[in-house]
Enzyme design. Structure first.
Site, PDB file in Angstrom:
ATOM      1  N   TYR B  22       0.785  -1.230   0.000  1.00  0.00           N
ATOM      2  CA  TYR B  22       0.000   0.000   0.000  1.00  0.00           C
ATOM      3  C   TYR B  22       0.824   1.291   0.000  1.00  0.00           C
ATOM      4  O   TYR B  22       0.261   2.379  -0.031  1.00  0.00           O
ATOM      5  CB  TYR B  22      -0.937   0.003   1.215  1.00  0.00           C
ATOM      6  CG  TYR B  22      -1.983  -1.060   1.179  1.00  0.00           C
ATOM      7  CD1 TYR B  22      -3.118  -0.915   0.370  1.00  0.00           C
ATOM      8  CD2 TYR B  22      -1.873  -2.230   1.913  1.00  0.00           C
ATOM      9  CE1 TYR B  22      -4.101  -1.893   0.322  1.00  0.00           C
ATOM     10  CE2 TYR B  22      -2.852  -3.218   1.871  1.00  0.00           C
ATOM     11  CZ  TYR B  22      -3.958  -3.040   1.076  1.00  0.00           C
ATOM     12  OH  TYR B  22      -4.922  -4.006   1.025  1.00  0.00           O
ATOM     13  N   HIS B  99      -9.205   1.456  -6.059  1.00  0.00           N
ATOM     14  CA  HIS B  99      -8.341   0.665  -5.190  1.00  0.00           C
ATOM     15  C   HIS B  99      -6.908   1.166  -5.311  1.00  0.00           C
ATOM     16  O   HIS B  99      -6.485   1.570  -6.402  1.00  0.00           O
ATOM     17  CB  HIS B  99      -8.405  -0.823  -5.551  1.00  0.00           C
ATOM     18  CG  HIS B  99      -9.752  -1.409  -5.313  1.00  0.00           C
ATOM     19  ND1 HIS B  99     -10.238  -1.662  -4.054  1.00  0.00           N
ATOM     20  CD2 HIS B  99     -10.748  -1.738  -6.168  1.00  0.00           C
ATOM     21  CE1 HIS B  99     -11.469  -2.150  -4.143  1.00  0.00           C
ATOM     22  NE2 HIS B  99     -11.801  -2.198  -5.412  1.00  0.00           N
TER      23      HIS B  99
END
Lengths: 145, 145, 145, 145, 145, 145, 145, 145, 145, 145, 145, 145
Positions: B22, B99
């Site tokens: 991430y 996302h």
């Protein structure tokens, strides 16, 4: 920086093909939109279309060393082509997958993309503007290398 | 024009959560990036995060009449929540799914999105920049209504 | 060393809930058993229960830096919650999954645990004693870090 | 009270077999650890290993009337052996299933155990300590008969 | 005799939500219809709605000893919630599952109900009148205990 | 004419093994019943039992030229053994599959037999009498060669 | 004691139908063989054939109180008929399923029998002699009630 | 350099077993062919056959330090044996999987090999010559370590 | 207004058929209950039962123009009959599906109804009272046309 | 005797394409290795590569009467091409399937080969040496015609 | 030469049944069209319709020796009837399967035909003209016997 | 009126390719048969064959405005080509799918056609005459526009 836009089968019919799904914009219109945005960003582009899986593979192979990013709308080959997937991995040029329509709202076989796992990201469902957004995305991808 | 950014569970940990997947950008950093871009485009935004499925539903319901577009990163609920899907359809506010990571390159259960078929489009895999691209996409979606 | 015991939905009904499956011991009884064993081992514990998926996520997030090990009986969320799985990975606190009943001898949907692959281990089927065994297991897990 | 520890195929290679997965402890080390703990608890143990499915069946059959509890790490037979399952049911000696590694974090075929539904419980993923925890669990299972 | 009517997520939007599927009647209208029928039958009712899975679980748990029958329209949670199923079994209050639309004529994921096997019966597809029929059904279920 | 009766794993426990499923007759009782019937029909028999898959394979291989028909109750290996199937095909001695219990009324994995397609026929569910019926069936099979 | 033999669709063509699979014996021949064996055993029989699923259901229903055992070759309905299954359970007359050919060696859809789980046993693959063996089996089943 | 050739169940019947599939060459003939080729290449071999899964596991375990390469025709165990797979991984001796017949042109269950993913490579379908080719392949594998 | 009640196979055995599942009420009792309720509501009814799929199709076809609503308990045909589904669609008479038992709590093949998607709604699990509730439901369905 | 070596898509990139998987040998290197071995064996070869499925089909069709054996590494088309399979069957020239990497140790979609059932055999996983082994195999296949 | 046209359930409603799918032509109209074409070709026809599976089986059985070709529109039984399939094989009269609508463009369960593999060919989707084309096809099939 | 006949891969080998499946008629013979029939009906035809998926797509695209109907035998691409399907939809020329052999009686992967749902109808299994019947069908389809 140069971006290679690859368009898969039947995209040459855009504008007359199922307008309810794909809209009235032609592929030439889209190329003009892309060119306008990329000129603003100081980025070169090349725009190609083919109905042949193998020709698309050839073009991906040729991209190495000539283009920083590939943007591909693989159309119908998206869901069946191991060969495009292998080509993307083999050349190592960062690749962005795009679609005009929201493929997830259509037939179930369109929900699976064989190339998605080897692309950097996807831009899906914004009509002709998926291409324009991809120009920005390509600049980002190129910057993060 | 106002955009509502909804962030699902565990996104409040961004920056410290699995940085290999991430990245190191925090959710506050992302909000700043989004705010900067939306200010340039003359668009208002609101940015919220919750770990509760029901609270996300509440916020989607509240969006009606107050926001022109919803941008949602539903995180783990993406793959399991019929309830978020129903909420998006029920309020009818155009919604964009985003996302941070390329979900198609991760575990198989992350390849299926229950909300994808009822969103306008998806922007996936561009890290924190998925949010910035979504600002542009939201303007496009709003313009095409 | 401190251990966080998290109890998922309907475990507050233990003792009166399906005694043929779950026994007559209440959650308070179990907490007492756990406390007795952990005291012997010089370990602190905290014991919580919630019916809300999001609240369990919150508690897992809070555990970081305060607890060395999480022991979780996620009950019904075990089989459906990507969100709990993501939380466990995100915080990085070693986690042990426990169940009172032998889930593998019950309905087929109880045979799959979404959190099992991201936990250190599982202790399943020993009734209230699954909790007591977990105290020992937590000490082992903490020692092997 | 006596416990029979049964070890399935390839466990005789522990210590040298895939140390990243199974650790550096040998089966003899494990036996010593188990013996130490069981001696403290006043419990007798017997420790056997075989690569033959049929020999493991023979040993389960022999356990009747000689052992109060069986602890079995069926290794590779866990996922394929109807025959071990039938033996456990046939003799009726309470049985505990254990694994050294967290099988749920490995190949998908290791997520299914044919013997799990007929065992009392499972202890999985705590390395060599899965055996030690099983001594305690066996005492509990024996006490609850 | 008292009946608890539980309404799941997004049902608070009834009347404005997809009228082609759910009709123009609001939840307040439905409550009035239910109240009128139950008054005729000398039965008390309570009517609640929540978007949170955990709150619905709380309410099911609270029903024990206060209500003779639960009537639940679990909406989107119908197809995904093990937790509601466990709650219904745990409290043991006879429960009736209802739906406004004919779920069997919609998307395939709506054909499966996780709570159906633990309810007494289902009334599906009669619009707002599914609730009214449920009042009669509740009286029957209560009488047959 | 001679018939070879092969009995797979755990059948040596008959009489004490799950009497609700398999009855109280022991394997010795069954052998006596078979011997009585075959004597009447002027047929020789041999009766063996093993818990080892490989030993059963050995016995099937040995049958060639010594026995006209094999009757096999492969027990738990019925559902998993490609090896027994290959042995039956390899030796070419006509083989009859039998089961004591009605396997189709038990767990789903017992509904599939890997050897059924290469046997001449099946006799299933008649308790110890499945063996007696198999004597008659073997005479028929031998006569129809 | 009386046995009802029920023959499903297309069995009236035996003798001329696919002789490689079903042999040259006609249904009348089989009836004679059955009658000869049952006379020896002092058992009465009745022999019927129908191509209609509903007529077979009627005959099963009529069997109650008139026949001690039903022997059924349901032919093509074996694999599709819930209705025959329900009839067998509803009347409670012990039922034996038979087949002329080894169904497990044929098309995959013939490997599943919807009636098998509610019959006492199966006799499969012995040609016309499956019927003769069923007479003996029926006597056994009747004796074990 | 030494190669261990392991032959699984029923391969001792080669020459008489289904000659249409496996040919008329016996296992002794094959051993002679292998010995001739390996002698030319200056390589030692050992040739073993067993019908017991556990014995094959024992032999794989024994290979460590004594053989540079294992060549295995696991026959029927190819498709069902997790245990052989685990043994190959555990000992770490490079292993080559071979088959006499083209398994991909036979029954569907023969298309899956549990050991293929842990072997170096496969040689399939060249009859007895699969063994001879494996001698060459073993030399290559040994050279590339 | 007239309602046609159609009862599928084996429902003529109600009262004696598996009373634990279907209760002790006979089909005649149910008809009386239905008649009483429909008389109160001023509605005519006709009540039929058949074991033949084709006869049920005939009756559905005949309903056109004579009945306002069909109530059907298709029993075993519910799960297998495309033909009943086609008939319901072909005649266009609004149809309500009912079941006495809670089919969702029984065998898995009973969870799927081929006619559910073409009926207006379902009433399931209220025993004989499913029929009585269907009278009210039919009036509602007729009123909403 | 002449052998036609066909190389599918992306194999022209060998040497630079994913060296961890495919090694550093180029396709020209491989051709030289093949040529050396075939010269020794007195066999002629021809070596071709194409990215186009249809061109590979053309080449297979042309092989008839000019080549005794085809050796094909169909690369990505292995898993998706019915057309190559049909071509191999149509021309009837014996064909050997080869792969550089061990496809069974990679993504699941690479475990299935559509052409395997119509080839004589497979040589998989020996790197560039898979081609060299195929020369020997081709001679064997040609000799066994 | 004579052709038997068999029409399955609900085809007697043609003309009034779902005209959007099946058109406005009645079955009598179709019979007239078929008769006109067959008269031109000097072929006799017989035209029947039934809603009963068993009656269709009877008619197929009767065709032997009286008709050279059967043309069957099995309607809803197409997808579920093993019995019709068995009848077609049993009588050996060449059979052509036809459908009015394009079944492949409708519900998924209509994509599978159980009788297709045992028919000579299929004519699908040409409305009433599927019957007329079948007359020509029947002449061809009869000529090629 | 003009019809475009498109022939997919390997059809150029007709006459010599698997004559047991495809017969001895060559593609040139078929073209002659088609030309004879279409001349009688006053219809023009064009007849093409290609082994390249992309060339078939090109030809479909070119058909717009030049041909009233396309008749396509897509051969092996029938089962894998999303791209041909998309082309047929994109140009909107009514298309008929044909096959020489009865694909439903062959391998399972030949039972699924990706283009069937977007064609008007199918003619399958009549050998070379499938093409002749398609001329008539094309006239019908053209007339019904």
């Amino acid at each position: 920086m140069k971006i290679l836009f690859l368009n898969g089968p039947n995209l040459n019919l855009l504008g007359q093909r199922e307008p309810a799904v794909y809209g009235h914009t032609t592929l030439a219109d889209i190329e003009a939109m892309v060119r306008e945005r990329s000129t603003k960003l100081g980025v070169g582009i090349e725009f190609r279309q083919s109905n042949l899986e193998g020709e698309l593979v050839n073009w991906i192979q040729d991209a190495k060393g000539k283009f920083e990013v590939i943007v591909i709308n693989a159309a119908g080959y998206t869901h069946t082509s191991v060969v495009l997937r292998d080509a993307i991995v083999a050349v190592g040029v960062p690749t962005i997958e795009i679609h005009i329509s929201n493929v997830h709202a259509r037939e179930e076989f369109r929900h699976v993309s064989l190339i998605a796992p080897v692309c950097r990201g996807q831009i899906v469902g914004f009509g002709a503007n998926s291409y324009v957004l991809a120009v920005e995305a390509a600049v980002i991808v190129n910057g993060s290398k």
